[in-house]
Enzyme design. Sequence first.
Site, PDB file in Angstrom:
ATOM      1  N   ASP A  63       0.841  -1.192   0.000  1.00  0.00           N
ATOM      2  CA  ASP A  63       0.000   0.000   0.000  1.00  0.00           C
ATOM      3  C   ASP A  63       0.885   1.255   0.000  1.00  0.00           C
ATOM      4  O   ASP A  63       1.903   1.304   0.700  1.00  0.00           O
ATOM      5  CB  ASP A  63      -0.869  -0.034   1.273  1.00  0.00           C
ATOM      6  CG  ASP A  63      -1.985   0.986   1.253  1.00  0.00           C
ATOM      7  OD1 ASP A  63      -2.777   0.973   0.300  1.00  0.00           O
ATOM      8  OD2 ASP A  63      -2.062   1.800   2.195  1.00  0.00           O
ATOM      9  N   GLU A 101      15.980 -14.059  -0.443  1.00  0.00           N
ATOM     10  CA  GLU A 101      16.484 -14.984   0.566  1.00  0.00           C
ATOM     11  C   GLU A 101      15.536 -16.193   0.671  1.00  0.00           C
ATOM     12  O   GLU A 101      15.978 -17.340   0.730  1.00  0.00           O
ATOM     13  CB  GLU A 101      16.536 -14.208   1.888  1.00  0.00           C
ATOM     14  CG  GLU A 101      17.110 -14.938   3.045  1.00  0.00           C
ATOM     15  CD  GLU A 101      16.858 -14.122   4.329  1.00  0.00           C
ATOM     16  OE1 GLU A 101      17.056 -12.877   4.324  1.00  0.00           O
ATOM     17  OE2 GLU A 101      16.435 -14.747   5.321  1.00  0.00           O
TER      18      GLU A 101
HETATM   19  C1  NOJ Z   1      -4.618   2.800  -0.967  1.00  0.00           C
HETATM   20  C2  NOJ Z   1      -5.687   1.780  -0.745  1.00  0.00           C
HETATM   21  O1  NOJ Z   1      -5.945   1.124  -1.953  1.00  0.00           O
HETATM   22  C3  NOJ Z   1      -6.891   2.531  -0.212  1.00  0.00           C
HETATM   23  O2  NOJ Z   1      -8.044   1.722  -0.176  1.00  0.00           O
HETATM   24  C4  NOJ Z   1      -6.543   3.081   1.142  1.00  0.00           C
HETATM   25  O3  NOJ Z   1      -7.621   3.856   1.614  1.00  0.00           O
HETATM   26  C5  NOJ Z   1      -5.299   3.962   1.070  1.00  0.00           C
HETATM   27  N1  NOJ Z   1      -4.241   3.366   0.303  1.00  0.00           N
HETATM   28  C6  NOJ Z   1      -4.766   4.250   2.449  1.00  0.00           C
HETATM   29  O4  NOJ Z   1      -4.221   3.089   2.998  1.00  0.00           O
END
Ligand code: NOJ
Length: 540
Positions: A208, A258
């Site tokens: 993310d 690894e």
């Molecule tokens: C991107 C994710 O896809 C989204 O759903 C989320 O709200 C934001 N990052 C924050 O983590």
Amino acid sequence: MNRHHWWRDAVIYQVYVRSFLDSTGDGIGDLAGVRAGLPYLKKLGVDGIWLSPFYPSPQHDHGYDVADYCDVDPVFGDLTEFDLLVGAARRLGIKVLLDIVPNHCSSEHPWFREALAAPPGSPERARFHFADGRGADGAEPPNNWHAMFGGPAWTRVTEPDGRPGQWYLHMFTPEQPDWNWREPQVAAEFDRILRFWLDRGVDGFRIDVAAGLFKHPELPDSPDPQADARTRDSVNPLAWNQPEVHDVWRHWRAVCEEYTARDGRERLLVGEVSVPTAREHARYVRPDELHQAFFFDLLGAPWDADAFRKVISEAMQDIAGTGSTVTWVLNNHDQVRTVTRYGEPTPQGSGLGTARARAAALLMLALPGAAYIYQGEELGLPEVVDLPDDVLTDPIFRRTGSRERIRDGCRVPLPWSGQTSPFGFTSGAEGAKPWLPQPEWFAEHATDRALADTRSFWHLYRDGLQLRAALPQLGEGSLRPLDTQPGVLAFVRGDDLVCAVNFGTAPVPAPVPGTPLLASGPCPPGVLPGSTAAWWIDGS
Ligand code: NOJ
């Protein structure tokens, strides 16, 4: 001999766990539901799944606010169920990717609670971005940044002695404090987390906010503080895409290697990378960094041959041209679904939107590189655009003063069977309610109908995936653009596989005579109808 790296042209299916399949009857999808759905995904023909976050979380942003990175939220199951899922997927040859959230955690995370209880300047606070406010009594935020989801990027805390105190940084909601990656303990903790899940057998991670993590060390004011919230893109050059982040991806890649060295199984890191240019994007997928990074420009392009052509040619030149793979995506849990995006804004989608979304799918599956499919995309689900305000849960809705309703409509639980909600989504007692209401017209898209109808979206995806697996021209490899009339995009894969898309509404002569191998709609020999894509083998 050049070894084939499975991930370079993998097709991965994104499972939004809470909306996939509910095995307990509480109206929320869970890991046992995902396990039950694996045979369906095997039949579809995907190489792997990416599971949206299922960790313990207060769910302020549906799990992207993680309170414990090494467990399962009871609403989704437990670690035993997780192990069963990984085992079942392995037996079916389906890889499992987890969603890891390293930019921020939940305000309920024990380390953040410790930071709140500790004084300014303490090691506990150093793991986050705490700073004194400006102005009289520090009542103004430390800088002028705004959060992605609206509102200031800083929240003031009450100190343990009861006085108004420092501020902490959160690039998303106040319930999602940003980690301070300049603090070595944070990096070490994520090492532990990666290894915890790799030891449990996962095949990799979707990362993310992978262009986040580091902020400009001095946290200076931004010349355009509203830019992120206005564009909903991470464009504040002081808050994102800092050079130090690449060292983290190099290190994570080494951890994956690894594990590969131990058992021969190649792990995959795919980054959610939103950066301004394809060139900048390519830096994230250098040979010793991430294996893949979502290239969102295709998703962002309007339905227009020139716009798509530009995106594809930039990706081929600036990303594939550096030796890495392009990772294509048309839908995900943050975006309006293609059927609705490409059509007229009617509650149930439109014929035009459907035809275009089918064509876009064939186009994506014909492009060199990897592709991600978001659950329900294979059913041709339109966006649910008329959810009542009181059921909306997306923090963006709340934080924009109810102005923006973007993300709930693509997260409505999947229809599996039957004529009425819950359409087989929940195995609960009669009357069990899915966490977001499903409209009646979801019946038309249920998986049982889709599987029984060879003209369905589902069959288009399945046939496309089968051909992709069987034909050496598809997947990784070269792409040669073909000259065509305006409004048509066409290219050749390998020596002889031609893919063409007619973005207009009127039929045009097909670039190749004869019957196509596969087409997104009725496609007589010699003709490419409007809003249609097709694949041919060019025998000339
Ligand atoms: C991107 C994710 O896809 C989204 O759903 C989320 O709200 C934001 N990052 C924050 O983590």
